[in-house]
Design a protein around this motif. Structure first.
Motif, PDB file in Angstrom:
ATOM      1  N   TYR A   2       7.049  32.949   0.750  1.00  0.00           N
ATOM      2  CA  TYR A   2       7.876  32.559  -0.399  1.00  0.00           C
ATOM      3  C   TYR A   2       8.373  33.798  -1.142  1.00  0.00           C
ATOM      4  O   TYR A   2       9.562  33.917  -1.473  1.00  0.00           O
ATOM      5  CB  TYR A   2       7.067  31.657  -1.336  1.00  0.00           C
ATOM      6  CG  TYR A   2       7.787  31.289  -2.615  1.00  0.00           C
ATOM      7  CD1 TYR A   2       8.759  30.291  -2.634  1.00  0.00           C
ATOM      8  CD2 TYR A   2       7.489  31.939  -3.811  1.00  0.00           C
ATOM      9  CE1 TYR A   2       9.424  29.956  -3.805  1.00  0.00           C
ATOM     10  CE2 TYR A   2       8.144  31.610  -4.991  1.00  0.00           C
ATOM     11  CZ  TYR A   2       9.111  30.624  -4.984  1.00  0.00           C
ATOM     12  OH  TYR A   2       9.772  30.298  -6.143  1.00  0.00           O
ATOM     13  N   LYS A   3       7.473  34.738  -1.390  1.00  0.00           N
ATOM     14  CA  LYS A   3       7.874  35.970  -2.070  1.00  0.00           C
ATOM     15  C   LYS A   3       8.839  36.788  -1.215  1.00  0.00           C
ATOM     16  O   LYS A   3       9.824  37.346  -1.721  1.00  0.00           O
ATOM     17  CB  LYS A   3       6.627  36.798  -2.403  1.00  0.00           C
ATOM     18  CG  LYS A   3       5.705  36.140  -3.409  1.00  0.00           C
ATOM     19  CD  LYS A   3       4.410  36.921  -3.593  1.00  0.00           C
ATOM     20  CE  LYS A   3       3.471  36.179  -4.524  1.00  0.00           C
ATOM     21  NZ  LYS A   3       2.180  36.876  -4.707  1.00  0.00           N
ATOM     22  N   ALA A   4       8.552  36.856   0.082  1.00  0.00           N
ATOM     23  CA  ALA A   4       9.414  37.623   0.979  1.00  0.00           C
ATOM     24  C   ALA A   4      10.832  37.069   0.990  1.00  0.00           C
ATOM     25  O   ALA A   4      11.810  37.834   1.024  1.00  0.00           O
ATOM     26  CB  ALA A   4       8.828  37.622   2.393  1.00  0.00           C
ATOM     27  N   GLU A   5      10.968  35.758   0.944  1.00  0.00           N
ATOM     28  CA  GLU A   5      12.294  35.147   0.931  1.00  0.00           C
ATOM     29  C   GLU A   5      13.071  35.562  -0.316  1.00  0.00           C
ATOM     30  O   GLU A   5      14.287  35.801  -0.258  1.00  0.00           O
ATOM     31  CB  GLU A   5      12.162  33.625   0.999  1.00  0.00           C
ATOM     32  CG  GLU A   5      13.489  32.889   1.080  1.00  0.00           C
ATOM     33  CD  GLU A   5      14.327  33.313   2.276  1.00  0.00           C
ATOM     34  OE1 GLU A   5      15.562  33.413   2.119  1.00  0.00           O
ATOM     35  OE2 GLU A   5      13.758  33.558   3.369  1.00  0.00           O
ATOM     36  N   LYS A   6      12.392  35.662  -1.441  1.00  0.00           N
ATOM     37  CA  LYS A   6      13.056  36.097  -2.671  1.00  0.00           C
ATOM     38  C   LYS A   6      13.525  37.550  -2.550  1.00  0.00           C
ATOM     39  O   LYS A   6      14.620  37.905  -3.013  1.00  0.00           O
ATOM     40  CB  LYS A   6      12.123  35.934  -3.871  1.00  0.00           C
ATOM     41  CG  LYS A   6      11.752  34.493  -4.178  1.00  0.00           C
ATOM     42  CD  LYS A   6      12.980  33.644  -4.461  1.00  0.00           C
ATOM     43  CE  LYS A   6      12.614  32.206  -4.785  1.00  0.00           C
ATOM     44  NZ  LYS A   6      13.812  31.363  -5.026  1.00  0.00           N
TER      45      LYS A   6
ATOM     46  N   ASP B 102      10.619  43.943   8.253  1.00  0.00           N
ATOM     47  CA  ASP B 102      11.015  42.717   7.570  1.00  0.00           C
ATOM     48  C   ASP B 102      10.332  42.676   6.208  1.00  0.00           C
ATOM     49  O   ASP B 102       9.325  43.365   5.971  1.00  0.00           O
ATOM     50  CB  ASP B 102      10.654  41.482   8.400  1.00  0.00           C
ATOM     51  CG  ASP B 102       9.159  41.345   8.618  1.00  0.00           C
ATOM     52  OD1 ASP B 102       8.481  40.768   7.749  1.00  0.00           O
ATOM     53  OD2 ASP B 102       8.664  41.840   9.651  1.00  0.00           O
ATOM     54  N   CYS B 103      10.882  41.877   5.295  1.00  0.00           N
ATOM     55  CA  CYS B 103      10.376  41.845   3.917  1.00  0.00           C
ATOM     56  C   CYS B 103       8.910  41.431   3.844  1.00  0.00           C
ATOM     57  O   CYS B 103       8.162  41.934   2.998  1.00  0.00           O
ATOM     58  CB  CYS B 103      11.230  40.908   3.069  1.00  0.00           C
ATOM     59  SG  CYS B 103      12.835  41.577   2.629  1.00  0.00           S
ATOM     60  N   LEU B 104       8.488  40.528   4.707  1.00  0.00           N
ATOM     61  CA  LEU B 104       7.092  40.102   4.698  1.00  0.00           C
ATOM     62  C   LEU B 104       6.171  41.274   4.993  1.00  0.00           C
ATOM     63  O   LEU B 104       5.130  41.440   4.340  1.00  0.00           O
ATOM     64  CB  LEU B 104       6.877  38.982   5.713  1.00  0.00           C
ATOM     65  CG  LEU B 104       5.442  38.450   5.819  1.00  0.00           C
ATOM     66  CD1 LEU B 104       4.986  37.844   4.492  1.00  0.00           C
ATOM     67  CD2 LEU B 104       5.314  37.419   6.941  1.00  0.00           C
TER      68      LEU B 104
END
Length: 318
Positions: free
Chosen positions: A214-218, A168-170
């Motif tokens: 927040y960064k991962a969502e972007k 996952d991005c996180l």
């Protein structure tokens, strides 16, 4: 993040998202990999408090800015052009500039190609390294560090994206953002760098799960291709920058780096930043080595902000 406004600005053929706060002389804060505008949250508030109009963009390919798919759209001329167009779009002739990581690389070349646009520069973590007349950078790094080196692995379109997609991005961000050792970012032969990097079990004091989420969502929205395309244009940059071979950077400049930064420990930066060679390329360069790792604008936020203000000059009594 209180009192920070957001909008998109048209520059150099793309829409660029910017976060901004304050009034006064323009200060541009340029992020690197794998980051977005919010890496500068501390500096945005501090510089605005002291009389600057602070603008932190999502660079081309990141966050809420446009993300062209073609690596050919990510040369240093595109990236510098984005900043020149942004300065103009904001109604200014010049800006104070702060860069970190890839943002520092772009800021060095903004000063090299358009020194008239920069009043002063503070760069973090990445010193200026001139174009080698002998070899293209990726060819050199592949020969020196092999296929396990992260920049080598990032070259093939789709390769890193495919390996990143297993996580996952996180987790991807944690693996890169929270690297705290001095070891080179290189995996053993046959192993992808994202698989090789460890996932930290805990958060360092300078960030929170909320900030990384927040960064991962972007990145879930933008993907990683735009960020990776900066690396895929490196050899093309070498071809384009031939006319500036041997040119000096004359803008007043300060370099701040952490003594535990991966690059500081692994790429010969420790001796290079004090060398007469670098001083010849950037006359008058000021260098400060502090206790810290790569993301020092967050880890050592108070000190870095104070050093930036000291170099640029405080514009108010706040």
């Amino acid at each position: 993040m209180a009192d920070i406004t957001h909008r998109r600005v048209r520059t150099n053929g793309i829409w660029m998202h910017i976060a901004e706060k304050g009034d006064g002389p323009l200060a541009l804060l340029i992020h690197g990999f794998p980051e977005i505008w919010s890496t500068w949250k501390h500096q945005i508030h501090r510089l605005a408090e002291h009389g600057y109009r602070v603008v932190a963009p999502d660079m081309r390919g990141y966050g809420d800015s446009d993300c062209p798919a073609d690596p050919a759209s990510y040369t240093i001329l595109h990236l510098v052009g984005d900043l020149v167009g942004l300065i103009d779009a904001l109604g200014q002739d010049q800006a104070y500039v702060v860069g970190h990581d890839w943002g520092a690389e772009v800021a060095w070349h903004l000063c090299l190609l358009r020194p008239d646009k920069v009043k002063a520069l503070v760069n973090l973590s990445v010193p200026y390294r001139p174009r080698s007349p002998q070899s293209k950078p990726v060819e050199y790094m592949a020969e020196k560090f092999g296929d396990g080196f992260y920049i080598t692995q990032f070259q093939e379109p789709g390769r890193a994206e495919k390996s990143f997609a297993k996580y996952d991005c996180l987790t991807v961000l944690k693996k890169f953002l929270l690297v705290n050792g001095p070891d080179l970012l290189a995996a053993p032969r046959g192993i992808e760098i994202i698989d090789f990097l460890e996932t930290p079990d805990s958060w360092p004091s300078w960030t929170t799960e909320e900030e990384l989420q927040y960064k991962a969502e972007k990145f879930r929205s933008s993907g990683f291709t735009g960020a990776l395309n900066y690396y895929r244009a490196m050899d093309r940059n070498w071809e384009l920058l031939g006319p500036w071979q041997g040119a000096k950077i004359t803008v007043p400049t300060k370099l701040i780096t952490g003594d535990k930064d991966v690059g500081f420990q692994s790429f010969g930066t420790k001796s290079y930043i004090e060398s007469e060679f670098l001083k010849g390329l950037v006359p008058g360069l000021q260098v400060l080595v502090i206790d810290g790792h790569h993301f020092i604008q967050q880890e050592r936020a108070e000190l870095v902000s104070a050093e930036i203000l000291s170099f640029f000059g405080k514009r108010s009594g706040n």
